[in-house]
Scaffold this active site. Structure first.
Site, PDB file in Angstrom:
ATOM      1  N   SER B 125     -21.446 -54.966 -20.480  1.00  0.00           N
ATOM      2  CA  SER B 125     -21.796 -55.724 -21.979  1.00  0.00           C
ATOM      3  C   SER B 125     -20.455 -55.596 -22.609  1.00  0.00           C
ATOM      4  O   SER B 125     -19.324 -54.652 -22.325  1.00  0.00           O
ATOM      5  CB  SER B 125     -22.803 -54.854 -22.571  1.00  0.00           C
ATOM      6  OG  SER B 125     -22.667 -55.083 -23.875  1.00  0.00           O
ATOM      7  N   TYR B 149     -24.856 -47.713 -27.203  1.00  0.00           N
ATOM      8  CA  TYR B 149     -25.125 -48.503 -26.077  1.00  0.00           C
ATOM      9  C   TYR B 149     -23.635 -48.709 -25.435  1.00  0.00           C
ATOM     10  O   TYR B 149     -23.523 -48.723 -24.299  1.00  0.00           O
ATOM     11  CB  TYR B 149     -25.525 -49.958 -26.698  1.00  0.00           C
ATOM     12  CG  TYR B 149     -25.753 -50.809 -25.784  1.00  0.00           C
ATOM     13  CD1 TYR B 149     -26.907 -50.933 -24.736  1.00  0.00           C
ATOM     14  CD2 TYR B 149     -25.134 -52.002 -25.679  1.00  0.00           C
ATOM     15  CE1 TYR B 149     -27.264 -52.009 -23.756  1.00  0.00           C
ATOM     16  CE2 TYR B 149     -25.367 -53.051 -24.680  1.00  0.00           C
ATOM     17  CZ  TYR B 149     -26.486 -53.238 -24.019  1.00  0.00           C
ATOM     18  OH  TYR B 149     -26.692 -53.845 -23.024  1.00  0.00           O
ATOM     19  N   LYS B 153     -22.520 -48.052 -21.492  1.00  0.00           N
ATOM     20  CA  LYS B 153     -22.347 -48.924 -20.499  1.00  0.00           C
ATOM     21  C   LYS B 153     -20.858 -48.757 -19.909  1.00  0.00           C
ATOM     22  O   LYS B 153     -20.597 -48.941 -18.727  1.00  0.00           O
ATOM     23  CB  LYS B 153     -22.179 -50.311 -21.212  1.00  0.00           C
ATOM     24  CG  LYS B 153     -23.643 -50.899 -21.492  1.00  0.00           C
ATOM     25  CD  LYS B 153     -24.454 -51.092 -20.207  1.00  0.00           C
ATOM     26  CE  LYS B 153     -25.723 -52.031 -20.369  1.00  0.00           C
ATOM     27  NZ  LYS B 153     -26.535 -52.131 -19.221  1.00  0.00           N
TER      28      LYS B 153
END
Lengths: 327, 327
Positions: B125, B149, B153
């Site tokens: 991402s 998040y 990642k």
């Protein structure tokens, strides 16, 4: 203040405890108790002016991690690691100790909950960097670890930043320079010769040099490393960026400059104890390593290392050889 | 070829399966079987020209991970993730799904052993980046994730590189642009309006725009995203650097340019359905996001995205609206 040292039996851990015994204070406050833990029972110095415990325990066990933070230590020094070569040789062990145990520690801290938010001083490594690298490497250079050890340290730095941002802990990650002169017996680390070519000649012993004189690297003394840990324990982490991890100041020196400093400290006889045995395998590994850093962030935060390699040798003589060089 | 799609019930997972059904081939070879897995049973298209299975399972369970790789899939698309907002709201769930499940998958692959070394296409991402960021962001910019998040990642990217280097798997990590126009109902993601201001007006509905027209971001269509996955499955990973993860090409567009493209596609009436309701909270989040990338590595590896935002709208009309814009 209650202190927890994880990895207390290692070279830096033992020197840290000795320093705490001398200081009796940390981050401007009196030390009440120090818990020490390692895979083997850590050795204890004499006449300790505070409560101290030393345990052998496997920090990979989440139950151990929970037990270690039960008494809510204010400062946690997380120094425990499987070293680079071992993490490369033993994939499982490296991930278990260097990644999962760190995660278990952070989760154990989170499980305490309430207003508990300890300072966590985490020792990272230059191994988070990998070639190609500029010389010097600036503070915002991207991380490209090329070993499992470097990957594990870089992943822990990410976790340290996130657990800090989320208020679980108050972390600071120290990418330590290569520690030199490392006391004790020679080891088989690829970096071992950087210390060996100083330590052995000062002891009247022969040392093997496997690389060229123009190989340059980034060094700090064991005493400076302990100073970094102590300074990190008391630092205002509001001054850190979001990443919480950075390179510490050090001395950039070529092997040739190391040898010149040895000559100034101990004369030509010592230098003659260095035997040149080129090892292309070691040279190849070292070629991927950083040569120097700007270390602007570390310096501006007040971390102090030596400024010459002569000082690094002098500290070794003072701290390990009782101030005397063998004839 | 045997394919495993983890996260097959999501928007990209379903489109990927549809594409495989059309292609019948991947990486130049015939597709024999596709295993699909997600937390809910993935929907299956009609007339599938190969063996297919769809399971609901919790990939956080290491036993599930081991079962999924039992039949030695040649290509694994690992698309499953708890999205940014949810990983921020639910700390445990985010780390379990976004980090531990990935690690369980990699460990399950390692446990198969022998000569098994599947291609693993991992969707990363733009959240691995955080402000301050240059415009455009170059390929070697350092990662500074500012959300759980993004941290999860970035940590998985590190693991992907190391497990690849160690020969466990053959990984490729795709930092996908923000997918636009995302079909379906509006969601509460901070990025939702980028799709909403196109999708809703094209459906004759009102859309809310919470930021200024000069906000710029990096986009690719769902069709391009599926194309990236397919291309990654067949790519010579010898052409990747040690890191194995990189940003995919996309279209840099400001909100104003998005709106201009909407006007060209559907006229002023559609544009009038955009209602400006400034939301400082959303504006603040978006301000930390990247605006554009050079994406040189992705382009040189043959990944292709749209070149204008008009194309992105056209693809939405073709793929989601049957080629017709509502009057």
């Amino acid at each position: 203040m209650r202190i927890l040292i994880i990895g207390a039996a290692g070279m830096i851990g033992r020197k840290l405890l000795n320093r705490l015994v001398l200081d009796r204070m940390i981050a401007g406050q009196r030390i009440d108790a120090v818990q020490c833990v390692d895979v083997a029972t850590p050795p204890m110095p004499q006449d300790i002016p505070f409560a101290v415990s030393g345990d052998a325990a496997d920090i990979c066990d989440p139950a151990v991690a929970r037990r270690l933070v039960e008494r809510r230590p204010d400062v946690i020094f997380h120094l425990a690691a499987v070293v680079s070569g071992e993490a490369e040789a033993n994939f499982d062990l490296g991930y278990r100790v260097n990644l999962q145990a760190t995660l278990s520690l952070f989760e154990a801290i989170r499980a305490v909950g309430g207003d508990y938010r300890p300072r966590v001083v985490f020792t990272s490594s230059l191994a988070v960097y990998g070639a190609p690298l500029p010389d010097p490497v600036p503070d915002d250079h991207h991380l490209t670890p090329l070993t499992s050890y470097g990957v594990q340290k870089a992943a822990c730095e990410l976790l340290l930043a996130d657990y800090s941002r989320r208020g679980v802990l108050d972390g600071i990650g120290l990418r330590l320079p290569t520690i030199c002169v490392r006391p004790g017996l020679p080891n088989r680390a690829a970096s071992g010769f950087f210390s060996g070519i100083i330590r052995e000649p000062l002891n009247g012993l022969e040392a093997v040099l496997p690389v060229d004189d123009d190989v340059k690297h980034w060094f700090a003394s064991p005493r400076a490393a302990v100073g970094f840990l102590i300074h990190a324990a008391g630092l205002d982490t509001g001054r850190l960026g979001a990443s919480r991890s950075f390179v510490l100041p050090g001395v950039a020196a070529t092997v040739g400059e190391q040898i010149d400093a040895l000559r100034r400290a101990a004369g030509e006889a010592a230098v003659r104890r260095i035997r040149r045995v080129p090892d292309p395998a070691v040279a190849r590994i070292i070629a991927g390593w950083p040569r120097a850093f700007t270390a602007d962030q570390g310096r501006s935060l007040g971390f102090v290392a030596e400024s010459t390699f002569d000082e690094i040798i002098q500290i070794h003589v003072e701290d390990e050889l009782g101030g005397q060089i063998a004839a």
